[in-house]
Design an enzyme around this catalytic site. Sequence first.
Site, short mmCIF file in Angstrom:
data_model
loop_
_atom_site.label_atom_id
_atom_site.label_comp_id
_atom_site.label_asym_id
_atom_site.label_seq_id
_atom_site.Cartn_x
_atom_site.Cartn_y
_atom_site.Cartn_z
CG ASP A 377 -1.95 1.02 1.27
OD1 ASP A 377 -2.30 1.52 0.18
OD2 ASP A 377 -2.44 1.35 2.36
CD GLU A 380 -0.15 5.43 -3.91
OE1 GLU A 380 0.40 5.62 -2.81
OE2 GLU A 380 -1.00 4.54 -4.10
CG ASP A 455 -8.25 4.52 0.57
OD1 ASP A 455 -8.12 3.29 0.60
OD2 ASP A 455 -7.51 5.30 1.18
O1 LIG Z 1 -3.44 1.02 5.96
C1 LIG Z 1 -4.53 1.80 6.20
C2 LIG Z 1 -5.20 2.20 4.91
O2 LIG Z 1 -4.26 2.96 4.13
C3 LIG Z 1 -4.73 3.44 2.88
O3 LIG Z 1 -5.70 4.46 3.03
C4 LIG Z 1 -5.24 5.68 3.63
C5 LIG Z 1 -4.95 6.72 2.55
O4 LIG Z 1 -3.97 6.24 1.69
C6 LIG Z 1 -4.46 8.00 3.16
O5 LIG Z 1 -4.46 9.03 2.21
C7 LIG Z 1 -5.24 8.43 4.39
O6 LIG Z 1 -6.20 9.41 4.18
C8 LIG Z 1 -6.19 10.63 4.92
C9 LIG Z 1 -6.26 11.79 3.94
O7 LIG Z 1 -5.25 11.70 2.98
C10 LIG Z 1 -6.18 13.11 4.70
O8 LIG Z 1 -6.28 14.20 3.82
C11 LIG Z 1 -7.22 13.17 5.81
O9 LIG Z 1 -8.50 13.47 5.26
O10 LIG Z 1 -7.30 11.99 6.57
C12 LIG Z 1 -7.33 10.72 5.90
C13 LIG Z 1 -7.26 9.59 6.94
O11 LIG Z 1 -8.27 9.59 7.78
O12 LIG Z 1 -5.81 7.43 5.13
C14 LIG Z 1 -6.31 6.26 4.50
C15 LIG Z 1 -6.71 5.32 5.61
O13 LIG Z 1 -7.79 5.82 6.27
C16 LIG Z 1 -5.24 2.28 2.05
O14 LIG Z 1 -5.70 2.70 0.81
C17 LIG Z 1 -6.30 1.49 2.79
O15 LIG Z 1 -6.72 0.40 2.03
C18 LIG Z 1 -5.70 1.02 4.10
O16 LIG Z 1 -6.66 0.33 4.84
#
Ligand SMILES: OC[C@H]1O[C@H](O[C@H]2[C@H](O)[C@@H](O)[C@@H](O[C@H]3[C@H](O)[C@@H](O)[C@@H](O)O[C@@H]3CO)O[C@@H]2CO)[C@H](O)[C@@H](O)[C@@H]1O
Length: 752
Positions: A377, A380, A455
């Site tokens: 994961d 990128e 996501d």
């Molecule tokens: O391993 C946990 C999960 O990780 C991935 O999802 C995460 C994603 O990649 C992140 O960008 C992030 O999102 C945050 C966001 O970017 C930020 O601006 C803010 O709004 O808070 C967000 C988090 O709450 O978090 C994601 C996880 O919640 C992966 O794609 C998942 O499959 C994984 O389960």
Amino acid sequence: MYQKTSEKIVVRNEGKKLELRVLGDKIINVFVSNKEEKRKDTIAIERKEYDIPEFSISDELESILIETNSLKVKINKNDLSVSFLDKNGNIINEDYNGGAKFNETDVRCYKKLREDHFYGFGEKAGYLDKKGERLEMWNTDEFMTHNQTTKLLYESYTFFIGMNDYHTYGIFLDNSFRSFFDMGQESQEYYFFGAYGGQMNYYFIYGEDIKEVVENYTYLTGRISLPPLWVLGNQQSRYSYTPQERVLEVAKTFREKDIPCDVIYLDIDYMEGYRVFTWNKETFKNHKEMLKQLKEKGFKVVTIVDPGVKRDYDYHVYREGIEKGYFVKDKYGITYVGKVWPGEACFPDFLQEEVRYWWGEKHREFINDGIDGIWNDMNEPAVFETPTKTMPEDNIHILDGEKVLHKEAHNVYANYMAMATRDGFLRIRPNERPFVLTRAAFSGIQRYAAMWTGDNRSLYEHLLMMMPMIMNIGLSGQPFAGADVGGFEGDCHEELFIRWIEAAVFTPFLRVHSAIGTKDQEPWSFGKRAEDISRKYIKMRYELLPYLYDLFYIASQKGYPIMRPLVFEYQKDENTHKIYDEFMFGEGLLVAPVYFPSKERREVYLPEGIWYDYWTGKGFKGKNYYLVDAPIEVIPLFVKEGGILLKQQPQSFIGEKKLEELTVEIYKGKEGHYLHYEDDGKSFDYTKGVYNLFDISFCYKEGRMDIKFDKIHFGYDKGVKKYKFIFKNFDDIKEIKINGEKVEKESCEIEL
Ligand SMILES: OC[C@H]1O[C@H](O[C@H]2[C@H](O)[C@@H](O)[C@@H](O[C@H]3[C@H](O)[C@@H](O)[C@@H](O)O[C@@H]3CO)O[C@@H]2CO)[C@H](O)[C@@H](O)[C@@H]1O
């Protein structure tokens, strides 16, 4: 005027140089440059040697004409523009206004717009057909709700298919810099593609139809190798199942409720402080015992591994990486530290072979402890709080001893990471097929990993979005794809979950996944109705396992997608060209998911021929639109006349019991044909001939059914020994023969 070496034709004019390589009757590589430089292929191109066909070259007044058995290629001597023509001289594709252009910021190539449709481009939001759109490729962790206008997602496939009534071709731009594709948005006269750096190096791939283009494209970029059978099963994930007692409880509930499941995922919370290759000793007190108990119940376990290595000198992976200089450096040559999810981390430079080896070895203990697959994961790679959502573009990687800036390495970083993981598996368990799942990718990823689409949200719009997205990913050479079933972010609800699972059992990769803080998303979390319907469809997936595995076999041989747009199978029928909300699950089954709330009917288009409703057996005349019933427990499914489906008894997990027989379902029609592949589903013994390949066909005329069951290859003697034939919708069979011998309808079977 031109030079020809054994491998290329070189033409120069006014500071521009064009190199053309004939790599096949229908495959041409074009490399245009405004300086003296060597062509560079990215990791996407797997093929190193080609069967160069016979071709001729004629030096004409204005142009140089190259002719293969299937194509003519004309290079204009004045501006080095290129035209591709068929054998009769009809233009398939031609440069516009001189074709390749070079300027301060980018390289690009203009083409005359004569296509009615464009497909491919991998993981993009929006419709199936990309004509009129402008797309960009820069792997991005886009967390905001994806919608039709979302430009950048996690993966970059710089391949597209152009099609009109007369011709079909593909173009693969082999450039890993941030790239762009304007497919007729700027003008209706031309389209163009290019990149913010690197070379104008593209492959032109001609084909009779989309099928041949995909086959030829994957001849260049490689095909999926056969996955282990268990990864075709149902998979359950959550961010996060923790502590270990919860993992065991989820596993136990699947078995108690008789819902088949093969895999449980461990998301980031299994780690100690989110440090990769560690276990949280508080919550996973005895992970080995947990893994043992899961194994006993028939579960496989996949753990997440992010590329970010947490910055902490007491942490062995970080210390080793620093001491050996294995992390990506900034422009001053100092180890780069980025803010990641969550904390600060350094990034292994997977472009270096030595780093890949080191990383692969880090999996050894995990794999020896009983971890079955790895989920990559954030690759990128995602870096928080930067404008580009990744590391600076001038960060430094090393590839084959040469410096490569991140702006070139970015889009291929995930492929090198997946390669490191896969190679690690192969060293540790040489005769077991590895499983790697990735979020980010560049073209060619099918050789290393399956992918999921990141996501998404618990929205009907995202259930719909997964269809054209996975279909275009499939057309871009990656057959093994799926979306988070039920949606990752936001609370899923009963009806949405039901509709999603009904559709998802026909996607190549089937995994329910949900975010922290959202409502539980196991099939039983939505009440009895959802539980019962989920069981029914997941069992159906397990029943169809031999059929699905056969599709993977075809994908490994020809690169064909598993989830196919209707246009892939029925290109001549123009009604199929824009359909994005129905798909073919292989050749045999047409799937029309319901993706609206409170709907009990939907419109379905059926291409030419007679189609049979899978549930009721009712026949429908094709080349027509129908409004069909779809109460909550029904997803509309249709089988084409003469279709053949192969089924087995459903099991709680793959390999639970030895399979005694398979059922061959023959749907009414004059004839039908099916290729069936079988091996141990685990090892690489098939590469040494330990597999079976059967050609099953039938001919039906005036009440007489003639079945042929041919052994094309018989090298796996532990396979299924009995095949039972079942006839669907035939009402007048008088006589049945199998391989020329008469049999009774009731005992219509063959013993091997
Ligand atoms: O391993 C946990 C999960 O990780 C991935 O999802 C995460 C994603 O990649 C992140 O960008 C992030 O999102 C945050 C966001 O970017 C930020 O601006 C803010 O709004 O808070 C967000 C988090 O709450 O978090 C994601 C996880 O919640 C992966 O794609 C998942 O499959 C994984 O389960």
